[in-house]
Design a protein around this motif. Structure first.
Motif, PDB file in Angstrom:
ATOM      1  N   LEU A   1      -0.551   4.745  -9.781  1.00 27.28           N
ATOM      2  CA  LEU A   1      -0.883   5.898  -8.940  1.00 27.28           C
ATOM      3  C   LEU A   1       0.290   6.854  -8.835  1.00 27.28           C
ATOM      4  N   GLU A   2       1.502   6.315  -8.858  1.00 29.62           N
ATOM      5  CA  GLU A   2       2.692   7.171  -8.842  1.00 29.62           C
ATOM      6  C   GLU A   2       2.746   8.050 -10.085  1.00 29.62           C
TER       7      GLU A   2
ATOM      8  N   GLN B   1      -3.782   2.404  -1.189  1.00 30.15           N
ATOM      9  CA  GLN B   1      -4.611   1.832  -2.250  1.00 30.15           C
ATOM     10  C   GLN B   1      -3.970   0.575  -2.824  1.00 30.15           C
ATOM     11  N   ALA B   2      -2.636   0.572  -2.931  1.00 30.80           N
ATOM     12  CA  ALA B   2      -1.945  -0.601  -3.457  1.00 30.80           C
ATOM     13  C   ALA B   2      -2.085  -1.779  -2.499  1.00 30.80           C
TER      14      ALA B   2
ATOM     15  N   ALA C   1       1.617   0.001  -6.976  1.00 30.36           N
ATOM     16  CA  ALA C   1       1.329   1.429  -6.803  1.00 30.36           C
ATOM     17  C   ALA C   1       1.813   2.274  -7.969  1.00 30.36           C
TER      18      ALA C   1
ATOM     19  N   ARG D   1      -1.084   6.331  -2.120  1.00 26.28           N
ATOM     20  CA  ARG D   1      -0.950   5.302  -3.167  1.00 26.28           C
ATOM     21  C   ARG D   1      -0.571   3.953  -2.567  1.00 26.28           C
ATOM     22  N   GLU D   2       0.234   3.962  -1.504  1.00 20.10           N
ATOM     23  CA  GLU D   2       0.579   2.690  -0.876  1.00 20.10           C
ATOM     24  C   GLU D   2      -0.625   2.075  -0.179  1.00 20.10           C
TER      25      GLU D   2
ATOM     26  N   ARG E   1       2.602   9.475  -1.736  1.00 14.24           N
ATOM     27  CA  ARG E   1       3.079   8.127  -1.424  1.00 14.24           C
ATOM     28  C   ARG E   1       2.199   7.401  -0.413  1.00 14.24           C
TER      29      ARG E   1
ATOM     30  N   GLU F   1       5.463  -1.625  -4.653  1.00 17.82           N
ATOM     31  CA  GLU F   1       5.825  -0.518  -5.543  1.00 17.82           C
ATOM     32  C   GLU F   1       5.304  -0.743  -6.951  1.00 17.82           C
TER      33      GLU F   1
ATOM     34  N   ALA G   1      -5.631  -0.912  -8.506  1.00 20.01           N
ATOM     35  CA  ALA G   1      -5.247   0.145  -7.568  1.00 20.01           C
ATOM     36  C   ALA G   1      -5.644   1.527  -8.072  1.00 20.01           C
ATOM     37  N   THR G   2      -5.647   1.722  -9.383  1.00 18.27           N
ATOM     38  CA  THR G   2      -5.996   3.040  -9.930  1.00 18.27           C
ATOM     39  C   THR G   2      -7.496   3.295  -9.913  1.00 18.27           C
TER      40      THR G   2
ATOM     41  N   ARG H   1      -2.179  -3.923  -9.821  1.00 18.52           N
ATOM     42  CA  ARG H   1      -1.761  -2.612 -10.327  1.00 18.52           C
ATOM     43  C   ARG H   1      -2.893  -1.939 -11.099  1.00 18.52           C
TER      44      ARG H   1
END
Length: 387
Positions: free
Chosen positions: A129-130, A142-143, A126, A139-140, A136, A123, A178-179, A175
């Motif tokens: 991205l959130e 990619q995370a 991610a 983003r999970e 969800r 979390e 991930a973006t 983190r």
């Protein structure tokens, strides 16, 4: 086009900052402004960062490096000057437009992790991205990929207090990754870690950079870290950038005594390359008789063994395999054994200049060492290691 450009940046805290900038432009220093209750954190900073480059900003505490970093993504508004990212002037954007840039194009990795203790590792990774509103499931996914890149596969369900400091910093890095932001800003991201973990994180970043080729601005107060990571390094003092160059430029031709003081304890054998210290081959030199043939970017630490086993100079070749210079034993020993003078003014294109307290010793060294490429009498030109 440069990925990132800073032009004439100033940041002044206190009363009448615009007037303070004008005083600075007329030659006032920090102390004069402090007497008026004004603090000049960054003074006339200009530089460019190319795509895929790690640009390191180095300086002691209070030099202005973290303030400079925060102006690059709009967390602090410059008192004067411009920041351009992919040609877009960030200083002209609205608050809403800046938030959009920060959420999608620029990521930041902090020194103290900044993880949410009530969120799992997945979390936390991610979270960026959130904020963007990414669904969800996406983003999970990619995370998960970012955590795997950061070496945290299998830790997704853990919480920050279950991780070591190095692992927590990896979550912060994941983190940011991930973006898929184009620009990473890293504010002393490894400074709080133990030495061994810190080196491991440096290795991790360099390994990731080989694949991802992100544009990175990295803040540090550690010269060894700067030289290990940086494609280009800016040295700051009292809010000003006093020198920008490669690790070799700063080590071999420091702009002033302040920069030179940073380099005193650096292991130059791991920083300098064959291309930086090589000279012209003597007439009749036969590369086939050389004890070794190396490329221009070979660290000179790898030249010790061949130079110690033969009196013939090591051959140095360019990308095309052609001979571009030689490194004789005397030259290697001279570079390692003699401190380098600071060079006031423009360090880029300055030369290897050795201090000597004895004129005869200097003459003996001159006789034993081939003259590097240059004019001979004046400052000689340092051969570009990428040539």
């Amino acid at each position: 086009m440069s990925r990132l450009e800073a032009e004439d940046l100033y940041k002044v805290f206190g009363r009448r900052p615009d007037e303070a900038v004008e005083k600075l432009r007329r030659g006032a220093d920090r102390e004069e402004l402090r007497a008026d209750g004004t603090t000049a954190a960054v003074i006339d900073a200009s530089f460019t960062v190319e795509p895929g480059q790690i640009f390191v900003v180095m300086g002691l505490s209070g030099s202005g490096k973290s303030t400079l970093l925060r102006m690059l993504n709009g967390l602090l508004e410059p008192t004067a000057g411009h920041v351009r990212f992919d040609g877009q002037d960030l200083t002209q954007l609205s608050a809403r437009e800046l938030r959009e840039v920060r959420s999608k194009k620029v990521s930041m990795v902090f020194q103290h992790f900044a993880l949410f203790p009530h969120r799992s590792v997945l979390e936390n990774a991610a979270y960026g991205l959130e904020v963007q509103g990414v669904p969800r499931e996406k983003r999970e996914k990619q995370a998960h990929e970012a955590l795997e890149l950061a070496g945290l596969k299998g830790w997704e369900k853990s919480f920050p207090d279950e991780l070591s400091g190095g692992m927590q910093q990896r979550v912060g890095l994941a983190r940011a990754l991930a973006t898929d932001a184009d620009l990473l800003l890293m504010d002393e991201s490894f400074s709080a870690l133990d030495p061994l973990i810190r080196r491991d994180m440096q290795d991790q970043l360099l390994e990731l950079q080989k694949t991802l080729k992100k544009t990175i601005v990295f803040i540090t107060h550690d010269l060894n870290e700067a030289m290990r990571l940086g494609d280009s390094i800016a040295v700051m003092r009292d809010g000003r950038i006093v020198q920008i160059g490669t690790a070799e430029d700063i080590l071999v031709t420091p702009a002033n005594d302040y920069v030179a003081s940073f380099t005193q304890d650096v292991d130059r054998s791991r920083v300098l390359t064959a291309g930086a210290i090589m000279g012209d081959p003597e007439k009749g030199y036969d590369p086939s008789e050389a004890p070794a043939t190396v490329s221009v970017d070979t660290p000179i630490i790898e030249l010790f063994t061949p130079c110690s086993t033969s009196g013939v100079a090591v051959a140095v070749t360019g990308e095309d395999g052609e001979l571009v210079g030689v490194v004789p034993r005397a030259r290697l020993l001279a570079v390692l054994g003699e401190p380098m003078k600071s060079v006031e003014g423009d360090g880029a294109g300055a030369s290897l200049v050795k201090e000597s307290t004895d004129a005869q010793d200097a003459q003996d060294t001159k006789d034993a060492v081939p003259t590097p490429r240059g004019d001979g009498d004046g400052p000689v030109e340092k051969v570009n290691a990428g040539a």
